[in-house]
Design a protein around this motif. Structure first.
Motif, PDB file in Angstrom:
ATOM      1  N   MET A   1       0.534  -1.324   0.115  1.00 52.44           N
ATOM      2  CA  MET A   1       0.111   0.005   0.022  1.00 52.44           C
ATOM      3  C   MET A   1       0.882   1.382  -0.058  1.00 52.44           C
ATOM      4  O   MET A   1       0.503   2.295  -0.731  1.00 52.44           O
ATOM      5  CB  MET A   1      -0.977   0.030   1.141  1.00 52.44           C
ATOM      6  CG  MET A   1      -2.112  -1.164   1.141  1.00 52.44           C
ATOM      7  SD  MET A   1      -3.276  -0.943   2.630  1.00 52.44           S
ATOM      8  CE  MET A   1      -4.308  -2.268   2.084  1.00 52.44           C
ATOM      9  N   MET A   2       1.971   1.209   0.820  1.00 51.72           N
ATOM     10  CA  MET A   2       2.843   2.443   0.764  1.00 51.72           C
ATOM     11  C   MET A   2       3.585   2.707  -0.201  1.00 51.72           C
ATOM     12  O   MET A   2       3.726   3.834  -0.758  1.00 51.72           O
ATOM     13  CB  MET A   2       3.654   2.284   2.060  1.00 51.72           C
ATOM     14  CG  MET A   2       3.080   2.203   3.513  1.00 51.72           C
ATOM     15  SD  MET A   2       4.123   2.291   4.675  1.00 51.72           S
ATOM     16  CE  MET A   2       5.131   3.796   4.784  1.00 51.72           C
TER      17      MET A   2
ATOM     18  N   ASP B   1       2.315   1.900  -3.368  1.00 56.01           N
ATOM     19  CA  ASP B   1       1.350   2.021  -4.474  1.00 56.01           C
ATOM     20  C   ASP B   1       1.377   0.885  -5.448  1.00 56.01           C
ATOM     21  O   ASP B   1       1.584   1.042  -6.506  1.00 56.01           O
ATOM     22  CB  ASP B   1       1.371   3.346  -5.065  1.00 56.01           C
ATOM     23  CG  ASP B   1       0.405   3.949  -5.816  1.00 56.01           C
ATOM     24  OD1 ASP B   1      -0.955   3.038  -5.587  1.00 56.01           O
ATOM     25  OD2 ASP B   1       0.187   4.705  -6.547  1.00 56.01           O
TER      26      ASP B   1
ATOM     27  N   SER C   1      -1.091   6.204  -3.206  1.00 56.85           N
ATOM     28  CA  SER C   1      -0.328   6.700  -2.156  1.00 56.85           C
ATOM     29  C   SER C   1       0.802   7.447  -2.697  1.00 56.85           C
ATOM     30  O   SER C   1       1.411   7.450  -3.761  1.00 56.85           O
ATOM     31  CB  SER C   1       0.591   5.399  -1.765  1.00 56.85           C
ATOM     32  OG  SER C   1       1.607   5.635  -0.986  1.00 56.85           O
TER      33      SER C   1
ATOM     34  N   LYS D   1       4.019  10.541  -1.652  1.00 55.73           N
ATOM     35  CA  LYS D   1       5.009  10.830  -0.403  1.00 55.73           C
ATOM     36  C   LYS D   1       5.259  12.482  -0.757  1.00 55.73           C
ATOM     37  O   LYS D   1       5.250  13.020  -1.709  1.00 55.73           O
ATOM     38  CB  LYS D   1       6.428  10.372  -1.055  1.00 55.73           C
ATOM     39  CG  LYS D   1       6.289   8.788  -0.903  1.00 55.73           C
ATOM     40  CD  LYS D   1       7.958   8.240  -1.038  1.00 55.73           C
ATOM     41  CE  LYS D   1       7.869   6.724  -1.584  1.00 55.73           C
ATOM     42  NZ  LYS D   1       7.440   6.412  -2.596  1.00 55.73           N
TER      43      LYS D   1
ATOM     44  N   PHE E   1       3.699  10.119   4.259  1.00 57.29           N
ATOM     45  CA  PHE E   1       2.764   9.038   3.421  1.00 57.29           C
ATOM     46  C   PHE E   1       1.442   9.631   3.300  1.00 57.29           C
ATOM     47  O   PHE E   1       0.890   9.567   4.474  1.00 57.29           O
ATOM     48  CB  PHE E   1       2.995   7.704   3.551  1.00 57.29           C
ATOM     49  CG  PHE E   1       4.394   7.145   2.997  1.00 57.29           C
ATOM     50  CD1 PHE E   1       4.331   6.528   1.813  1.00 57.29           C
ATOM     51  CD2 PHE E   1       5.665   7.260   3.704  1.00 57.29           C
ATOM     52  CE1 PHE E   1       5.557   5.810   1.345  1.00 57.29           C
ATOM     53  CE2 PHE E   1       6.801   6.821   3.301  1.00 57.29           C
ATOM     54  CZ  PHE E   1       6.837   6.296   2.025  1.00 57.29           C
ATOM     55  N   GLU E   2       0.736   9.851   2.367  1.00 52.30           N
ATOM     56  CA  GLU E   2      -0.450  10.172   2.290  1.00 52.30           C
ATOM     57  C   GLU E   2      -1.147   9.005   1.374  1.00 52.30           C
ATOM     58  O   GLU E   2      -1.158   9.012   0.248  1.00 52.30           O
ATOM     59  CB  GLU E   2      -0.892  11.660   1.764  1.00 52.30           C
ATOM     60  CG  GLU E   2      -0.067  12.677   2.232  1.00 52.30           C
ATOM     61  CD  GLU E   2      -0.600  13.929   1.659  1.00 52.30           C
ATOM     62  OE1 GLU E   2      -1.034  13.916   0.316  1.00 52.30           O
ATOM     63  OE2 GLU E   2      -0.214  15.237   2.159  1.00 52.30           O
ATOM     64  N   ILE E   3      -2.176   8.307   2.117  1.00 54.03           N
ATOM     65  CA  ILE E   3      -2.604   6.928   1.594  1.00 54.03           C
ATOM     66  C   ILE E   3      -4.023   7.187   1.437  1.00 54.03           C
ATOM     67  O   ILE E   3      -4.806   7.439   2.678  1.00 54.03           O
ATOM     68  CB  ILE E   3      -2.090   5.981   2.342  1.00 54.03           C
ATOM     69  CG1 ILE E   3      -0.552   5.631   2.257  1.00 54.03           C
ATOM     70  CG2 ILE E   3      -2.848   4.414   1.953  1.00 54.03           C
ATOM     71  CD1 ILE E   3       0.053   4.915   3.005  1.00 54.03           C
TER      72      ILE E   3
ATOM     73  N   VAL F   1       2.665   8.600   8.486  1.00 57.30           N
ATOM     74  CA  VAL F   1       1.640   7.990   7.630  1.00 57.30           C
ATOM     75  C   VAL F   1       0.441   8.738   8.064  1.00 57.30           C
ATOM     76  O   VAL F   1      -0.296   8.512   9.206  1.00 57.30           O
ATOM     77  CB  VAL F   1       1.690   6.355   7.943  1.00 57.30           C
ATOM     78  CG1 VAL F   1       0.679   5.945   6.933  1.00 57.30           C
ATOM     79  CG2 VAL F   1       2.798   5.823   7.540  1.00 57.30           C
TER      80      VAL F   1
ATOM     81  N   VAL G   1      -3.522   7.913   6.815  1.00 55.28           N
ATOM     82  CA  VAL G   1      -4.545   6.905   6.276  1.00 55.28           C
ATOM     83  C   VAL G   1      -5.965   7.535   6.185  1.00 55.28           C
ATOM     84  O   VAL G   1      -6.433   7.674   7.201  1.00 55.28           O
ATOM     85  CB  VAL G   1      -4.386   5.708   6.697  1.00 55.28           C
ATOM     86  CG1 VAL G   1      -5.388   4.707   5.983  1.00 55.28           C
ATOM     87  CG2 VAL G   1      -2.915   5.102   6.702  1.00 55.28           C
TER      88      VAL G   1
END
Length: 376
Positions: free
Chosen positions: A232-233, A235, A260, A262, A275-277, A363, A365
């Protein structure tokens, strides 16, 4: 005119001679997979023990004349080239590695950087072996794992399913498939590659988790949930199922999209990367309870936050493990900084190994449940 026509006919016959060196498909051996172990038998020469599995052409089709769909042969050698030469004296047909799907490495081989470099070099130099061949690692013995496949009741389908699994056609997040080309690229860029971990099941091979190889040497393992967090991180996944809970009830969410990004938050003495997930999906299963209907936006927000928090916990644990325990940049931060912040990278690249464990990685989420199912 007649002479010209005769000349053209003669010339055309010269171009219709056919393939004089053609070899029929049934006259070759096409290995599915090659397992590589360290040779511990002092009575046999060769550093490695190679195990080759290949289909029995006589067992394919309606008029099959054999019941064994797969053959396995092994021999010791110092390289794949030497192995091919040795096997030609034992087999009636030549081996052709163009259709090789999987290279299976044992833990003992992967822990030895020199052995790994020798194997990678031989695979890279061979012009017949596809660079898209998939990489696998087994904690125990590669030969025993391939033998498990041979003894399986489903052995006829396992070769195809194994290749499909490694190509991630079933969209699993329990492992991240990696082919030979990507393995070299990941090692060259980040000094680390994550190779899927294989283990024998009762009637089939199970692929789950990952092996961490730093500078061509095995240093540790990742659990399946850690592999999912990493996918997930980075992508590298679009679909997944997340099992969580809400007010004591089991909650299952089908993820249909993952994004995902950065962001470098500051360029001071202490680097901080965020990290914008974003996860998008729908509720797969919850609980049939009239006291807990998903009717209000507030409850939906709580469900989304519950799933987001569970995913964030897994990611935070993975970050801690990557930075403090193994010191490996499995999040491709070096590649990100050098690509999008080249001036900063020029300043820190010589000291990257020292700086990396202390980088603040945050992070964030967010989960968006687009469909909640039928309300009670």
């Amino acid at each position: 005119m007649k002479k010209l026509l005769i000349i053209l006919i003669i010339l055309s016959t010269l171009m219709m001679t056919g393939c004089w060196d053609m070899i029929e498909i049934e006259d070759r051996i096409y290995p599915y997979s090659i397992g590589i172990d360290i040779n511990n038998d002092r009575n046999k020469e060769g550093k490695f023990l190679f195990t080759v599995s290949y289909p029995n052409i006589a067992a394919i089709g309606k008029n099959a004349t054999s019941e064994d769909p797969i053959f396995i042969i092994d021999d010791t050698a110092n390289s794949i080239f030497e192995l091919m030469h040795k096997l030609t004296s034992r087999l009636q047909r030549p081996i052709y590695l163009k259709l090789l799907n999987v290279v299976l490495l044992s833990e003992e081989v992967a822990k030895d950087s020199k052995s790994m470099r020798e194997i990678v070099d031989s695979l890279n130099r061979d012009f017949i072996i596809s660079k898209n061949v998939q990489m696998l690692l087994v904690k125990d013995n590669a030969k025993e794992l391939l033998s498990t496949k041979l003894e399986s009741k489903r052995q006829q389908a396992i070769e195809g399913s194994l290749n499909s699994m490694l190509n991630n056609k079933q969209k699993s997040s329990m492992f991240i498939p990696i082919n030979f080309m990507n393995f070299i690229e990941a090692t060259d860029i980040s000094d680390v590659a994550i190779v899927p971990l294989a283990m024998p099941g009762e009637e089939e091979i199970i692929i789950s988790g990952g092996a961490i190889l730093k500078d061509y040497s095995l240093i540790g393992y990742l659990e399946p949930m850690e592999v999912r967090a990493l996918a997930m991180m980075n992508d590298e996944i679009n679909q997944d199922t997340i099992d969580s809970s809400y007010n004591g009830a089991d909650l299952s969410v089908m993820v249909t999209g993952v994004k995902s990004k950065k962001r470098l938050l500051n360029e001071g003495e202490i680097l901080k990367i965020k990290f914008e997930i974003e996860l998008e999906g729908h509720i797969h299963s919850f609980i049939l309870d009239p006291n807990m209907p998903i009717k209000t936006g507030e409850m939906l927000d709580d469900l989304q936050d519950s799933v987001a928090q569970e995913v964030k916990v897994d990611m935070d644990e993975l970050i801690k493990k990557a930075q403090k325990e193994y010191g490996v940049d499995m999040f491709k931060l070096r590649n990100y900084i050098s690509k999008y912040h080249p001036k900063l990278w020029e300043e820190i690249q010589d000291n990257w190994e020292v700086l990396y464990p202390d980088i603040e990685i945050e992070v964030d989420v967010k989960v968006f449940l687009r469909r909640r199912g039928l309300a009670i």
